[in-house]
Design an enzyme around this catalytic site. Sequence first.
Site, short mmCIF file in Angstrom:
data_model
loop_
_atom_site.label_atom_id
_atom_site.label_comp_id
_atom_site.label_asym_id
_atom_site.label_seq_id
_atom_site.Cartn_x
_atom_site.Cartn_y
_atom_site.Cartn_z
N GLU A 28 -4.01 3.56 -13.66
CA GLU A 28 -2.56 3.47 -13.45
C GLU A 28 -2.25 3.48 -11.95
O GLU A 28 -3.12 3.76 -11.11
CB GLU A 28 -1.85 4.63 -14.15
CG GLU A 28 -2.25 5.99 -13.61
CD GLU A 28 -1.08 6.97 -13.54
OE1 GLU A 28 0.01 6.57 -13.07
OE2 GLU A 28 -1.26 8.13 -13.94
N LYS A 162 -0.24 18.87 -16.72
CA LYS A 162 0.16 20.03 -15.92
C LYS A 162 1.14 20.88 -16.72
O LYS A 162 1.92 20.34 -17.52
CB LYS A 162 0.89 19.56 -14.66
CG LYS A 162 0.03 18.88 -13.64
CD LYS A 162 0.78 18.77 -12.32
CE LYS A 162 -0.11 18.24 -11.23
NZ LYS A 162 -0.14 16.78 -11.16
N1 PSU Z 1 1.36 13.75 -14.12
C1 PSU Z 1 0.55 13.96 -13.07
N2 PSU Z 1 0.43 12.99 -12.13
C2 PSU Z 1 1.10 11.80 -12.24
C3 PSU Z 1 1.94 11.58 -13.36
C4 PSU Z 1 2.05 12.59 -14.28
O1 PSU Z 1 -0.05 15.02 -12.97
O2 PSU Z 1 0.96 10.94 -11.34
C5 PSU Z 1 2.66 10.27 -13.52
C6 PSU Z 1 1.92 9.34 -14.51
O3 PSU Z 1 2.03 8.01 -14.05
C7 PSU Z 1 2.72 9.51 -15.78
C8 PSU Z 1 4.11 9.68 -15.24
O4 PSU Z 1 2.62 8.42 -16.67
O5 PSU Z 1 3.96 10.48 -14.09
C9 PSU Z 1 5.05 10.30 -16.23
O6 PSU Z 1 6.36 10.20 -15.78
P1 PSU Z 1 7.56 10.68 -16.75
O7 PSU Z 1 7.35 12.16 -16.91
O8 PSU Z 1 8.82 10.36 -15.98
O9 PSU Z 1 7.43 9.92 -18.03
#
Ligand code: PSU
Length: 307
Positions: A28, A162
């Site tokens: 990603e 996390k």
């Molecule tokens: N959690 C992490 N590092 C990240 C992300 C999540 O520890 O970089 C990123 C990933 O790309 C994940 C996104 O798909 O955040 C999720 O965003 P949201 O919570 O807005 O769906």
Amino acid sequence: MTTSAAQLVLSPAVADALAAGRPVVALESTIITHGMPYPDNLAMARSVEAIIREAGAVPATIALIAGRFHIGLDDALLEAFAADRNAAKASGRDLAALAVQGASAGTTVSATMLLAAQAGIRVFATGGIGGVHRGAENTFDISADLTELGRTPVAVVCAGMKSILDIPKTLEVLETQRVPVIVHGSDAFPAFFARRSGEAAPQRLDDPAAIAAAITLHAALGSGTGLLIANPIPEADALDAAAIEQTIAAAVAEAAGRGIAGKEVTPFLLARINALTEGRSLAANIALVKNNARLAARIAVALAGRH
Ligand code: PSU
Ligand code: MN
């Protein structure tokens, strides 16, 4: 570069590997644009790609660049993309509207799964996925990553999530969505910086060949969903669980106090945790992503050998 009917721009290396049935691992790019500062993000992206190549697979970093969906970036493109601090954050739902504007964006787990599946890539490595946020009973903040796992047949290798998230609720949603959650080599579901979250592993498998066999069988059953492969951070890189929990709680409280909402929540929390730990969380984050890339490559190699 080739452009497929689905408007995907495959790098020559990825196009060749897919055509020949050789192993490919998707990566990603929101972790590059919104998960880590520059230039650590570029160094991380390069070393993760190198680890995948060393393990015998082809890395396919996925990103929206100038309105085009790239599957595999050459080094010049990767470098320019990592340095672009104006890139947007694209979840699956954002891809079309951003692309028609010619925008650049890091793809989240949901967007990357969607594009990987379009390209025919079945294994994907990242650090952590999005999930059910703490307080979701009030905010309804549940990541589209979980929806995507419930409908797109790609195996996502991560270190859990996390505890900025509500881990038990996230596991409940994955169960509801019929998404297998398989922990590699542990009876405990991991919590990103820590090897244990307090939750048990829904399933446990200890080697990449067994995980590849489970991915194949899950698909053969007509399941239609993704799989979550949780790979605990190596012991030597793990952070003290209680200390990081305090930091996370402070960051979550700060986000709520400042009224941060929607797609800004996760990037805000990641940046605050990096700042509050003065780089220790960033070092752990980089170590666990590398560890996940290695496992994902081994799984992809085992999958490619299965037929
Ligand atoms: N959690 C992490 N590092 C990240 C992300 C999540 O520890 O970089 C990123 C990933 O790309 C994940 C996104 O798909 O955040 C999720 O965003 P949201 O919570 O807005 O769906
Ligand atoms: Mn959200």
